[in-house]
Scaffold this active site. Structure first.
Site, PDB file in Angstrom:
ATOM      1  N   GLY A  45      10.177   2.616   3.187  1.00  0.00           N
ATOM      2  CA  GLY A  45       9.268   3.181   2.190  1.00  0.00           C
ATOM      3  C   GLY A  45       8.429   4.322   2.733  1.00  0.00           C
ATOM      4  O   GLY A  45       8.241   5.350   2.079  1.00  0.00           O
ATOM      5  N   CYS A  46       7.942   4.161   3.943  1.00  0.00           N
ATOM      6  CA  CYS A  46       7.087   5.190   4.545  1.00  0.00           C
ATOM      7  C   CYS A  46       7.890   6.441   4.880  1.00  0.00           C
ATOM      8  O   CYS A  46       7.379   7.558   4.785  1.00  0.00           O
ATOM      9  CB  CYS A  46       6.396   4.637   5.788  1.00  0.00           C
ATOM     10  SG  CYS A  46       5.276   3.279   5.384  1.00  0.00           S
TER      11      CYS A  46
END
Length: 152
Positions: A45-46
């Site tokens: 996600g990051c």
């Protein structure tokens, strides 16, 4: 206490991804900015979020805005993350979670995962939007739309 829309970004310092001391007053009160807090370098996600900001970075720059990512990762982790994904913006190390605490960023999922919160500030350093969503991709579009409204 968490910062709210209408609050001014507080002054703080941190080590940036080049190993230099970053002073928030170099941006706050100078130009619009996006301060985005994210859980961890090089996680799915990051990485999507960072690469989304990377892909839109020139749009932010064209509007006179700066993008700054903040996580509790250390300098080495940030440098590897930047190199791996060619990230053109500043990443700040908040290893002691002082900046996160200053902003009032809360963890997600019963305190198990650090928060993912984006703060959009105008050129005076006043918060115009706080976007709190664990869906990484949504942060970029919301931040860019708000920066466009701020500079119009």
């Amino acid at each position: 206490m968490a910062l709210q829309v209408g609050d001014r970004i507080p002054k703080f310092t941190a080590i940036d991804s080049n190993g230099n001391v970053f002073d928030s007053s170099s941006i706050v009160g100078v130009k619009p900015a996006v301060f985005y807090f994210y859980p961890k370098d090089d996680t799915p996600g990051c990485t999507k979020q960072a690469c989304g900001f990377r892909d839109q970075y020139e749009d932010f720059k064209d509007l006179g805005a700066e993008v700054i990512g903040i996580s509790s990762d250390d300098l080495d982790s940030h440098q590897n993350f930047i190199k791996k994904y060619q990230l053109p913006f500043i990443l700040l190390s908040d290893t002691e979670k002082k900046i996160k605490t200053l902003f009032g960023v809360k963890p997600n999922f019963f305190g198990l995962i650090p928060g993912r919160v984006t703060y959009i500030v105008d050129r005076n350093g006043v918060i115009q939007l706080i976007f709190d969503s664990f869906v990484a991709e949504n942060h970029i579009l919301n931040a860019l739309a708000k920066i466009k409204k701020i500079v119009e």
